[in-house]
Design an enzyme around this catalytic site. Structure first.
Site, short mmCIF file in Angstrom:
data_model
loop_
_atom_site.label_atom_id
_atom_site.label_comp_id
_atom_site.label_asym_id
_atom_site.label_seq_id
_atom_site.Cartn_x
_atom_site.Cartn_y
_atom_site.Cartn_z
N ARG A 121 0.82 -1.24 0.00
CA ARG A 121 0.00 0.00 0.00
C ARG A 121 0.83 1.27 0.00
NH1 ARG A 121 -2.32 -3.28 3.50
NH2 ARG A 121 -4.18 -4.34 2.73
N LYS A 142 2.56 12.08 -10.08
CA LYS A 142 1.84 11.12 -10.92
C LYS A 142 2.75 9.94 -11.24
CE LYS A 142 -1.56 13.93 -13.40
NZ LYS A 142 -2.00 14.40 -14.74
N GLU A 184 9.08 20.82 -23.03
CA GLU A 184 8.33 21.02 -21.78
C GLU A 184 8.91 22.20 -20.99
OE1 GLU A 184 5.62 19.29 -21.43
OE2 GLU A 184 5.90 17.25 -22.18
N LYS A 226 6.41 23.99 -12.78
CA LYS A 226 5.59 22.78 -12.65
C LYS A 226 5.08 22.65 -11.22
CE LYS A 226 4.33 18.31 -13.32
NZ LYS A 226 4.52 17.14 -14.16
N GLU A 236 -7.07 25.17 -5.99
CA GLU A 236 -8.02 25.63 -7.00
C GLU A 236 -8.03 24.61 -8.13
OE1 GLU A 236 -7.98 29.22 -10.29
OE2 GLU A 236 -6.60 29.23 -8.60
N ARG A 240 -4.02 22.64 -13.13
CA ARG A 240 -3.11 21.63 -13.64
C ARG A 240 -3.30 21.40 -15.14
NH1 ARG A 240 -0.45 16.83 -10.26
NH2 ARG A 240 0.86 16.08 -11.92
N ASN A 244 -1.16 21.10 -20.00
CA ASN A 244 -1.44 20.46 -21.28
C ASN A 244 -1.30 21.39 -22.47
OD1 ASN A 244 -1.91 17.76 -20.72
ND2 ASN A 244 -3.96 18.21 -19.95
N HIS A 247 -0.54 20.10 -25.89
CA HIS A 247 -0.70 18.65 -25.82
C HIS A 247 -1.93 18.11 -26.55
CE1 HIS A 247 2.60 18.87 -23.06
NE2 HIS A 247 2.56 17.59 -22.79
N HIS A 251 -0.70 15.18 -28.59
CA HIS A 251 -1.14 13.79 -28.38
C HIS A 251 -1.76 13.22 -29.66
CE1 HIS A 251 -1.47 14.36 -23.74
NE2 HIS A 251 -0.30 13.83 -24.08
N HIS A 264 7.81 12.68 -27.66
CA HIS A 264 6.70 13.40 -27.04
C HIS A 264 6.90 14.92 -27.18
CE1 HIS A 264 3.54 14.43 -24.27
NE2 HIS A 264 4.39 15.07 -23.49
P1 NAD Z 1 12.56 7.42 -21.39
O1 NAD Z 1 12.46 7.17 -19.94
O2 NAD Z 1 12.09 6.37 -22.31
O3 NAD Z 1 14.08 7.81 -21.74
C1 NAD Z 1 14.43 8.11 -23.07
C2 NAD Z 1 15.65 7.35 -23.54
O4 NAD Z 1 16.83 7.93 -22.98
C3 NAD Z 1 15.70 5.88 -23.16
O5 NAD Z 1 16.14 5.15 -24.27
C4 NAD Z 1 16.74 5.82 -22.05
O6 NAD Z 1 17.39 4.57 -22.01
C5 NAD Z 1 17.67 6.92 -22.43
N1 NAD Z 1 18.39 7.57 -21.34
C6 NAD Z 1 17.87 7.98 -20.15
N2 NAD Z 1 18.78 8.68 -19.46
C7 NAD Z 1 19.90 8.71 -20.20
C8 NAD Z 1 21.17 9.32 -20.03
N3 NAD Z 1 21.45 10.06 -18.93
N4 NAD Z 1 22.10 9.16 -20.99
C9 NAD Z 1 21.79 8.47 -22.11
N5 NAD Z 1 20.61 7.89 -22.35
C10 NAD Z 1 19.66 8.02 -21.40
O7 NAD Z 1 11.75 8.73 -21.83
P2 NAD Z 1 11.41 10.12 -21.15
O8 NAD Z 1 11.21 11.03 -22.28
O9 NAD Z 1 12.36 10.49 -20.08
O10 NAD Z 1 10.01 9.84 -20.44
C11 NAD Z 1 8.85 9.55 -21.17
C12 NAD Z 1 7.79 9.00 -20.24
O11 NAD Z 1 7.49 9.98 -19.25
C13 NAD Z 1 6.49 8.66 -20.93
O12 NAD Z 1 6.11 7.35 -20.59
C14 NAD Z 1 5.49 9.66 -20.36
O13 NAD Z 1 4.19 9.14 -20.27
C15 NAD Z 1 6.09 9.94 -19.01
N6 NAD Z 1 5.69 11.23 -18.44
C16 NAD Z 1 5.19 11.24 -17.17
C17 NAD Z 1 4.80 12.42 -16.56
C18 NAD Z 1 4.31 12.42 -15.15
O14 NAD Z 1 3.81 13.44 -14.68
N7 NAD Z 1 4.43 11.32 -14.43
C19 NAD Z 1 4.93 13.63 -17.26
C20 NAD Z 1 5.46 13.61 -18.55
C21 NAD Z 1 5.83 12.40 -19.12
ZN ZN Z 2 4.14 16.49 -21.97
#
Ligand code: NAD
Ligand code: ZN
Length: 361
Positions: A121, A142, A184, A226, A236, A240, A244, A247, A251, A264
């Protein structure tokens, strides 16, 4: 800390520092108030090849963490991988006093964070973002995974105990990943901090040679926006949604092209350029659209909507978006710079702009 972020239950520190990984154990010790029984590192496999040895070297010999690697890519945010990590955690076993350390980009942070949210949990976890995009995903609480029927449909709010950002680790990031995350950063400027946006346009001209102090300041200011929005949203409801910006179309482009064709952030950059122009039409105003486009293009962004996509299919996708109403699509628009609003826009207005941007009807 560089920042302290208030969340529902308590607040957590964000440390941003080049080379921090070499001292990550002392940062973790400082951030965690209550006693810790054991640590488990969940780390992206590519990141492990580059940095795992450094991380482990910072832990005392008698407090070595268990390590599990996560295959790089969105595919790891699956129910199967989630289940496998829970099994591994049970086999160690982790207990309620254990701490999970997520080391990687948004994929690793979302997945390991959700494991931490679910295990018994909810146990504590630390975010160690290693991509630029993860400055966004590691803050806000998130966590979650994908379902075959859609992205990010399964998850929980679970704030980390600390965010440890070693900005030197970004130096090994491929250019496209810089571009993905930087969209972003720019977004945060548009929706809340125009001075930051102007600062970026002066200080960040390419991704290969950002001085460390500029990089750290950029991360701090972007995370601050952020965090402010997430914190305001707790009082409020609805603020959030401004996150977007860009986006709605972003998307739609990602799903229309298939995930992975554009990162992305590259999709969001196109979406922001579009939202800009839509804002000008809806509010009969002028925004520094051209200046922005020139800046983004210099950084390697392609801002026009890719060829071979029809306006009709994009509209269809945008209407599927959970924020759509009948014949209207909800967009985050800019009434002026730094002043976002969430507004339903007539489908026809969106269609007209898509067509005037050269998209086939
Ligand atoms: P990712 O985690 O897939 O990383 C991108 C690539 O970079 C991967 O191939 C990884 O192996 C490589 N990598 C990571 N760090 C590295 C480094 N220091 N040196 C070399 N290579 C490296 O992608 P991302 O863009 O970081 O994250 C995308 C994800 O984030 C999506 O799933 C999205 O839904 C999520 N996301 C979540 C939130 C949230 O609020 N939780 C917000 C935005 C996005
Ligand atoms: Zn985004």
């Amino acid at each position: 800390p560089s920042l302290t972020i208030a969340s529902e239950k308590n607040s957590y520190p964000v440390f941003i520092q080049g080379g921090l990984r070499h001292e990550c154990f002392s940062y973790i010790r400082e951030a965690l108030q209550k006693s810790v029984s054991s640590y488990m590192i969940m780390i992206d496999e590519n990141v492990a090849d580059l940095y795992l040895a450094d991380l482990l070297a910072s832990f005392p010999e008698n407090i070595q963490p268990t390590v599990t690697k996560i295959a790089s890519g969105e595919g790891s945010k699956s129910i199967e991988k989630f289940s496998q990590l829970l099994t591994e955690a049970l086999e160690v076993p982790l207990d309620r006093q254990s701490v999970i350390i997520a080391v990687g980009g948004g994929v690793t942070g979302d997945l390991a964070g959700y494991v931490a949210a679910s295990y018994m949990r909810g146990i504590r976890f630390i975010q160690m973002p290693t991509t630029l995009l993860a400055h966004d995903s590691s803050v806000g609480g998130k966590t979650g995974i994908n379902h075959p029927l859609g992205k990010n449909l399964i998850g929980a709010f679970h704030a980390p105990s600390a965010v440890l950002y070693d900005s030197d680790m970004l130096r090994t990031l491929p250019e496209t990943e810089w571009r993905s995350g930087f969209a972003e950063v720019v977004k945060h400027g548009f929706i809340k901090d125009t001075a930051f946006l102007e600062w970026l346009e002066k200080k960040v001209m390419s991704f290969s040679d950002i001085p460390s102090d500029i990089l750290n300041e950029m991360l701090r200011r972007s995370i601050a926006v952020k965090a402010e929005i997430v914190q305001e949203d707790e009082k409020e409801n609805g603020v959030r949604a401004f996150l977007n910006y860009g986006h709605t179309l972003g998307h739609a482009l990602e799903s229309e092209l298939g995930y992975g064709k554009l990162t992305h952030g590259e999709a969001v950059a196109i979406g922001m350029a579009f939202a800009h122009k839509l804002s000008e039409r809806v509010f009969h105003t002028t925004l520094p659209t051209k200046t922005h486009e020139i800046y983004m293009t210099k950084l390697g962004y392609q801002l026009s909507i890719p060829e071979g996509i029809s306006a009709a299919s994009l509209l269809q996708r945008m209407k599927l978006d959970k924020k759509a109403e009948h014949n209207r699509i909800r967009f985050v628009l800019l009434e002026e710079m730094g002043k976002p609003v969430l507004l339903p826009v007539e489908e026809q207005v969106v269609l007209d702009l898509l067509v005037s941007e050269g998209v086939n009807a």
